[in-house]
Design a protein around this motif. Structure first.
Motif, mmCIF file in Angstrom:
data_model
loop_
_atom_site.group_PDB
_atom_site.id
_atom_site.type_symbol
_atom_site.label_atom_id
_atom_site.label_comp_id
_atom_site.label_asym_id
_atom_site.label_seq_id
_atom_site.Cartn_x
_atom_site.Cartn_y
_atom_site.Cartn_z
ATOM 1 N N ASP A 1 -27.305 33.957 -19.612
ATOM 2 C CA ASP A 1 -26.333 34.932 -19.080
ATOM 3 C C ASP A 1 -26.874 35.480 -17.755
ATOM 4 N N GLY A 2 -25.993 35.501 -16.734
ATOM 5 C CA GLY A 2 -26.429 36.009 -15.435
ATOM 6 C C GLY A 2 -26.878 34.881 -14.521
ATOM 7 N N SER A 3 -26.301 33.677 -14.755
ATOM 8 C CA SER A 3 -26.749 32.485 -14.007
ATOM 9 C C SER A 3 -26.761 32.689 -12.497
ATOM 10 N N SER A 4 -25.823 33.535 -12.014
ATOM 11 C CA SER A 4 -25.759 33.730 -10.551
ATOM 12 C C SER A 4 -27.012 34.463 -10.054
ATOM 13 N N ASN B 1 -18.592 46.606 -11.645
ATOM 14 C CA ASN B 1 -18.563 45.924 -10.345
ATOM 15 C C ASN B 1 -17.495 46.601 -9.484
ATOM 16 N N TRP C 1 -25.644 48.035 -11.084
ATOM 17 C CA TRP C 1 -24.921 46.807 -11.410
ATOM 18 C C TRP C 1 -25.852 45.617 -11.237
ATOM 19 N N MET D 1 -24.915 40.857 -17.806
ATOM 20 C CA MET D 1 -24.627 41.814 -18.890
ATOM 21 C C MET D 1 -25.898 42.140 -19.659
ATOM 22 N N TYR E 1 -16.807 46.020 -18.079
ATOM 23 C CA TYR E 1 -16.172 44.980 -17.284
ATOM 24 C C TYR E 1 -14.713 44.960 -17.741
ATOM 25 N N LYS F 1 -13.291 38.996 -18.000
ATOM 26 C CA LYS F 1 -14.407 38.117 -17.610
ATOM 27 C C LYS F 1 -15.324 37.785 -18.789
ATOM 28 N N GLU G 1 -20.859 37.159 -25.997
ATOM 29 C CA GLU G 1 -21.300 38.249 -25.106
ATOM 30 C C GLU G 1 -20.885 39.593 -25.710
HETATM 31 P P1 AFP Z 1 -22.771 34.493 -14.753
HETATM 32 O O1 AFP Z 1 -23.528 34.069 -15.969
HETATM 33 O O2 AFP Z 1 -21.756 33.476 -14.295
HETATM 34 O O3 AFP Z 1 -23.663 34.970 -13.628
HETATM 35 O O4 AFP Z 1 -21.865 35.739 -15.185
HETATM 36 C C1 AFP Z 1 -22.526 36.841 -15.761
HETATM 37 C C2 AFP Z 1 -21.460 37.699 -16.413
HETATM 38 O O5 AFP Z 1 -20.757 36.946 -17.353
HETATM 39 C C3 AFP Z 1 -22.072 38.937 -17.067
HETATM 40 O O6 AFP Z 1 -23.348 38.714 -17.550
HETATM 41 C C4 AFP Z 1 -22.061 39.957 -15.950
HETATM 42 O O7 AFP Z 1 -21.983 41.284 -16.416
HETATM 43 C C5 AFP Z 1 -20.815 39.573 -15.163
HETATM 44 O O8 AFP Z 1 -20.568 38.184 -15.427
HETATM 45 C C6 AFP Z 1 -21.007 39.737 -13.677
HETATM 46 O O9 AFP Z 1 -19.764 39.420 -13.089
HETATM 47 P P2 AFP Z 1 -19.577 39.659 -11.516
HETATM 48 O O10 AFP Z 1 -20.408 38.572 -10.845
HETATM 49 O O11 AFP Z 1 -18.092 39.487 -11.297
HETATM 50 O O12 AFP Z 1 -20.069 41.026 -11.181
#
Ligand code: AFP
Length: 321
Positions: free
Chosen positions: A106-109, A196, A230, A234, A250, A262, A268
């Motif tokens: 979780d939070g791959s970005s 966010n 932020w 999550m 969210y 989302k 989650e």
């Molecule tokens: P990713 O895993 O694609 O990064 O998304 C993480 C998530 O599902 C959750 O962990 C965060 O709270 C949320 O998305 C962040 O979303 P935003 O990038 O739109 O802020």
């Protein structure tokens, strides 16, 4: 400090469920190692593939998913697994009595910026009666265990089996999770919220009014100044809420008409809601308890408002008006 397995035995957790949790914590050690190697492990960056969510898969998403899937399906107590990275559930041991739903990373970005990421898991009993197609579609109240591994400066495991929330820290010298906090209680009041803010113009009016009143501070109706965080993972935001209180949300937003939410319910929202309620907080979709929702799809998404009881209730009151 108590090690994980003796602590679970002290809580009279069944040997079958302990075996499932032991498998999860074993997989987390390998994931933690690869993550902490960073660029040196050659696993940063993205693949050329997309998952069922239509999201580009990071190399570590694929690696973490494969590791967790292989190890859980090798556990004789696991009947099936469901993952954010898998189109459908994957069948395991024919006489296994547990189901495991997970978000492998979780939070791959955050991976490529060395930010917080984690593994979120939810454990259900395999129903005796329902047909295989619907076995994962159980409300969050049916969970027998839930938690996450947080791969931060310290690697931590936060877990509930329905007897409160305990936190464990991975002792890298011996490769064991040691209990570092037990029976977590979320403060009912808070001055910290996580949302966010870039989506503000897309929220429903009730959420716009609520957040606007938080931002009004001492001169506004809440009569106190708030701080905002932020992490965009999550698992990191919820860990802060469990550690010192706060509100995480969210909510519904109008950006994508076919996908107004989302966060995913099964792996989650439900596991995090179990933790938050066990720690004395509230977890709602804006209308009902998240763990009361009857799922209709393993990848369904839901609005999330969770954390400090009084602050979540204040937010829900705006949605009632
Ligand atoms: P990713 O895993 O694609 O990064 O998304 C993480 C998530 O599902 C959750 O962990 C965060 O709270 C949320 O998305 C962040 O979303 P935003 O990038 O739109 O802020």
């Amino acid at each position: 400090m108590q090690r994980l397995i003796p602590a679970l035995r002290q809580q009279h957790v069944s040997e079958g469920l302990i075996s499932v949790l032991h498998t999860l914590q074993t997989a987390s050690k390998e994931i933690s190692f690869r993550l902490h190697q960073g660029a040196l492990a050659g696993v940063l960056g993205s693949t050329l593939d997309e998952n069922i969510q239509g999201e580009t898969q990071k190399k570590l998403d694929v690696l973490a998913n494969q590791l967790l899937k292989d190890m859980l399906l090798d556990c004789p107590h696991v009947a099936a697994v469901a993952s954010e990275e898998e189109d459908s559930y994957v069948v395991g041991a024919a006489d296994g009595d547990y189901l495991v739903a997970f978000d492998p990373l979780d939070g791959s970005s955050n991976i490529d910026i060395n930010g917080l990421v984690g593994t979120i898991f939810s454990v259900l009993k395999k129903p005796a009666d329902s047909d295989a197609a619907n076995m994962f579609l159980q409300p969050g109240d049916a969970q027998v265990a839930a938690g996450y591994m947080l791969y931060g400066p310290a690697t931590m495991l936060v877990l509930t089996t329905g007897q409160g929330v305990d936190m464990y820290t991975l002792d890298q010298t011996v490769g064991e999770y040691l209990q570092t906090r037990s029976q977590i209680e979320i403060p009912a009041e808070t001055s910290e919220f996580a949302i966010n803010m870039s989506n503000q113009r897309h929220w429903q009016p009730a959420m716009q009014r609520y957040i606007g009143d938080l931002l009004a501070g001492k001169q506004g109706p809440c009569e106190k100044d708030y701080n905002m965080r932020w992490i965009a993972a999550m698992v990191g935001d919820v860990h802060r809420v469990l550690s010192r209180g706060g509100l995480f949300t969210y909510p519904w937003d109008a950006r994508k008409t076919d996908k107004p939410y989302k966060l995913r319910l099964l792996y989650e929202a439900n596991p995090m809601s179990f933790l938050v309620e066990q720690a004395g907080g509230l977890a709602s979709d804006g209308e009902q308890r998240i763990m009361a929702i009857q799922p209709h799809d393993i990848h369904q998404r839901v609005g999330v408002i969770l954390g400090s009881r009084s602050e979540v209730q204040r937010c829900l009151d705006y949605h009632q008006d």
